[in-house]
Structures are given as structure tokens and as C-alpha cells.
Design a protein around this motif. Structure first.
Motif: not given
Length: 221
Positions: A90-92, A105-109, A115-119
Motif C-alpha cells: 500500500a505504501q509503495y 491518494l498517497w495519504q490514503i495509501g 493501520a496494517m503495520g500496527i495490526a
């Protein structure tokens, strides 16, 4: 991304020229620092890879896993690893958007990546709290329990880095990513942000590869 603004030439305000040199130094520091960080982390993680295969090959008195050993859930480990991969992906993808000038769109990604990293970190902590073996019961358990707290600490630090990038992006007008800013100060701010973002993406992708490597080591091999 925006075009590069060079250092102010001689004959201009000396303060502006000095600011330009400091700016170039900051950009070079971002590039060099991220690669030095990857090199240092490779030595750190390499120590765990060596310990894993050394203790497994040695297997003194059958203590590599020991009697009554129960392996951690491969599915649980796969979910954690996939969360890290999704975060990096998502970051890439967001990075490609900001290169075209689309800050939103970058901010959304980046928010999805955060969120995925913290999860992933939260689930890995939960797994460590409910392991099917005692931390020092075998060679495998010692390497497992030694590696993941270190890895989680690094993941949390990198997620904090991403959070600061999100906070910094709020103070840079979106138009500056699509068009050349009218001042050196604006251009320098954008370029330093872009350099930090590129460095973050490189490090995060590297850590995603590390997550896959150690998932294979601990859950598949």
C-alpha cells in the motif's frame, strides 16, 4: 515528483546560498542514512539467521526443539507476515501516486499501510503472549523469542516514522507536488519530504522482505 531546485548560484544572497548547501546535505544524508540502516539491520538479522541454522545443525542432545515441542501456528504467522506485505504494498502504491502529484491518494495509501503495520505488530505481540512453548525450552524457542521482540521494536519505530511523514504532509500544499513551488523554501521542503518518503519506502520494503524470510524460517522450513 517536482523538479529539483538547485543550489542558489554565487552572487545571490549568501544566506540563500548557505541554505542551499545545507539542503543538499540533508538530501544526501537521507539517501546515505537509509542504506546504512539497511546494512546495519542486515547484520542484526543475520545474527538470528546464523543462530537458527547453527543451533539446528548442532542439535545438542536433541534440544533443537526438545521433547513435547509444539510449533506455533503457521496460519497465525502467515497472517502477520501478509499484513506487513500489504502495508508495504500500500505504501509503495501510494508513493507512485505522489510522484504524479496526487498527495491525497498517497495519504490514503499511507494510512492503510500504517493501520496494517500496527495490526501486524499487535498480532505478533498476542502470539508471543500465548506461545505453545516456554521461551527457553529449546534452541528453536530461544531464537524465536529472541528475534520477534527485536523485530517488533524496529517495526514500531518505522511506523512512527510513517506517522511523522503523514503529519508533515499536512503542512505542504498539494499543488507543490504537482507544480514547481514559487520559492526556494517551498521547493526545499517538498524535496526533503520526498527524500524522507523514498527512504522510508526503501526501509519498509526491506523489512517486509525480512518478515517473509523469517516466516519461512520459523514456520515453513
Amino acid at each position: 515528483m517536482t523538479d529539483t531546485v538547485g543550489i542558489p548560484t554565487e552572487g545571490q544572497d549568501p544566506r540563500a546560498e548557505e541554505t542551499g548547501f545545507y539542503h543538499e546535505s540533508a538530501l544526501n544524508a537521507q539517501w546515505t542514512g537509509s542504506r546504512l540502516a539497511i546494512g546495519g539491520l542486515s547484520f542484526l538479522f543475520g545474527a538470528f539467521v546464523f543462530a537458527y541454522f547453527y543451533l539446528r545443525a548442532l542439535n545438542s542432545d536433541g534440544r533443537w526443539q526438545g521433547s513435547g515441542f509444539h510449533a506455533p501456528s503457521a496460519i497465525w504467522g502467515a497472517v502477520i507476515m501478509l499484513l506487513v506485505l500489504v502495508s508495504a504494498g500500500a505504501q509503495y502504491a501510494g508513493l507512485q501516486q505522489i510522484k504524479t502529484g496526487n498527495k491525497r491518494l498517497w495519504q490514503i495509501g499511507a494510512l492503510i499501510a500504517l493501520a496494517m503495520g500496527i495490526a501486524a505488530v499487535a498480532l505478533q505481540i498476542s502470539e508471543l503472549l500465548y506461545l505453545p512453548f516456554a521461551p527457553a525450552s529449546s534452541g528453536y524457542s530461544s531464537v524465536f523469542v529472541g528475534f520477534y521482540p527485536v523485530f517488533l521494536t524496529i517495526l514500531l519505530a518505522v511506523m512512527l516514522w510513517l506517522e511523522t511523514l503523514l503529519a508533515r504532509s499536512r503542512f505542504i500544499p498539494a499543488i507543490f507536488f504537482a507544480e514547481q513551488p514559487p520559492t526556494f523554501e517551498g521547493a526545499f521542503a517538498v524535496q526533503r519530504f520526498q527524500a524522507s518518503l523514498s527512504s522510508f519506502t526503501l526501509v519498509w520494503n526491506y523489512l517486509a522482505a525480512v518478515a517473509v524470510l523469517f516466516w519461512l524460517i520459523f514456520y515453513v522450513i
